[in-house]
Design an enzyme around this catalytic site. Structure first.
Site, PDB file in Angstrom:
ATOM      1  N   ASP A  10      -5.729   7.505 -12.317  1.00  0.00           N
ATOM      2  CA  ASP A  10      -4.568   6.861 -12.942  1.00  0.00           C
ATOM      3  C   ASP A  10      -5.083   5.581 -13.593  1.00  0.00           C
ATOM      4  OD1 ASP A  10      -5.105   5.631 -10.471  1.00  0.00           O
ATOM      5  OD2 ASP A  10      -3.023   5.081 -10.123  1.00  0.00           O
ATOM      6  N   HIS A 241     -12.322  -0.088  -4.729  1.00  0.00           N
ATOM      7  CA  HIS A 241     -11.663   1.060  -4.097  1.00  0.00           C
ATOM      8  C   HIS A 241     -12.173   2.387  -4.671  1.00  0.00           C
ATOM      9  CE1 HIS A 241      -8.708  -1.575  -2.218  1.00  0.00           C
ATOM     10  NE2 HIS A 241      -8.413  -2.097  -3.398  1.00  0.00           N
TER      11      HIS A 241
END
Length: 319
Positions: A10, A241
């Site tokens: 995303d 992340h």
């Protein structure tokens, strides 16, 4: 030995860093990028992925996917305060030369899994909607993939969008529950380890003056750094992340895992999006969790990370 991968993104800032890391890693063959809503809308995620691939001089197909959650309407706001109005720290300046490939992201995942049975790794670093759609269309997908690596969850630590939920899982908890309990060979790379992988400002500053790609990466990451300072004053950098999920595909030795049965709180639960261990003898949250527990299928949850070794590896590949 090289590993065939698909990156499901995303495309915000840490997604972009993950794409750059994967593109520059000879151990990986990037077959394609699939996009979903999450940090920004799915058309923006597709656009940003194409822009980044042009800057990387990498001709990889991009397939657009889900624009809303699997079983509910969009309910989590986009993360523009973290990733910028454009999703890449205000660095978007002109439209990409290429367009997205024809077809849906879920179908591309299925097609490649069938083409390379037991050879394909999917690295999902956004909401798990595309994987849930693919699983719904192809129930045998868990047997076709070699491994599914997910950046998501917070099993032993607090969440980052609610006290109990991590952003990717929270954005589509029903998709996460479906995928995490479907029987994939699965590694969960959650906040338990990613919040230990801090990229210092000094390393980002060192990218300056190293060319167009480096300047783009530095400008983009500076926005992310500032967002972290606003979010968590005193933090010594920004968390990597999504790059850590790519790192685990390259070298599983970066992390230490524990096999667990994991359930996800769904529906209208006050702890919606929570990822938690279901221990032997406990009643799982849903029938899907119950089925996974009865089958004895666990997932590998990352609980420790060699953060310094991973950071040096990432920095050696990103530009």
């Amino acid at each position: 030995m090289t590993k065939r991968i698909i990156l499901d993104v995303d495309t915000g800032i840490d997604d972009a860093l993950a794409i750059g890391y994967a593109a520059h890693s000879p151990e990986l063959v990037l077959l394609g990028i699939t996009t979903t809503f999450g940090n920004i809308s799915v058309p923006e995620a597709t656009r940003n992925s194409l822009v980044l691939l042009e800057k990387l001089n990498k001709e990889v197909p991009v397939y657009q996917g889900a624009d809303k959650p699997y079983a509910r309407e969009l309910f989590k706001p986009y993360s523009r305060h973290i990733h910028g109005e454009d999703g890449i720290g205000g660095c978007f300046s002109e439209s990409p030369l290429r367009s997205a490939a024809e077809g849906h992201a879920a179908d591309f995942i299925i097609d490649q899994a069938r083409k390379y049975p037991r050879e394909l790794t999917v690295i999902a670093v956004g909401p798990l909607t595309n994987l849930a759609l693919a699983l719904n269309r192809c129930p045998e997908l868990p047997e076709l993939l070699d491994r599914l690596i997910i950046m998501g969850g917070a099993v032993t630590v607090p969440g980052n969008v609610t006290p109990t939920a991590e952003a990717n899982i929270y954005a589509d908890p029903e998709a996460a529950e479906y995928v995490l309990t479907a029987g994939f060979n699965l590694t969960l790379v959650g906040l338990d380890v990613t919040m230990q992988t801090l990229l210092p400002q000094s390393d980002v500053d060192a990218w300056r003056g190293q060319g167009e790609l480096a300047e783009f990466m530095a400008d983009m990451t500076d926005f992310y750094m500032q967002a972290y300072k606003n979010f968590k004053p005193g933090i010594a950098g920004c968390a990597l992340h999504d790059p850590l999920a790519v790192g685990v595909a390259i070298d599983p030795g970066f992390v230490t895992t524990k096999p667990m049965h994991i359930a996800v709180d769904t529906g209208d639960s006050p702890t919606v999006g929570r990822t938690h261990e279901v221990k032997s003898g406990e009643v799982p949250a849903t029938e899907m969790s119950a089925g996974a527990a009865r089958a004895g299928k666990t997932i590998d949850v990352c609980l420790e990370v060699d953060a310094e070794r991973f950071l040096r590896h990432f920095l050696g590949r990103i530009l």
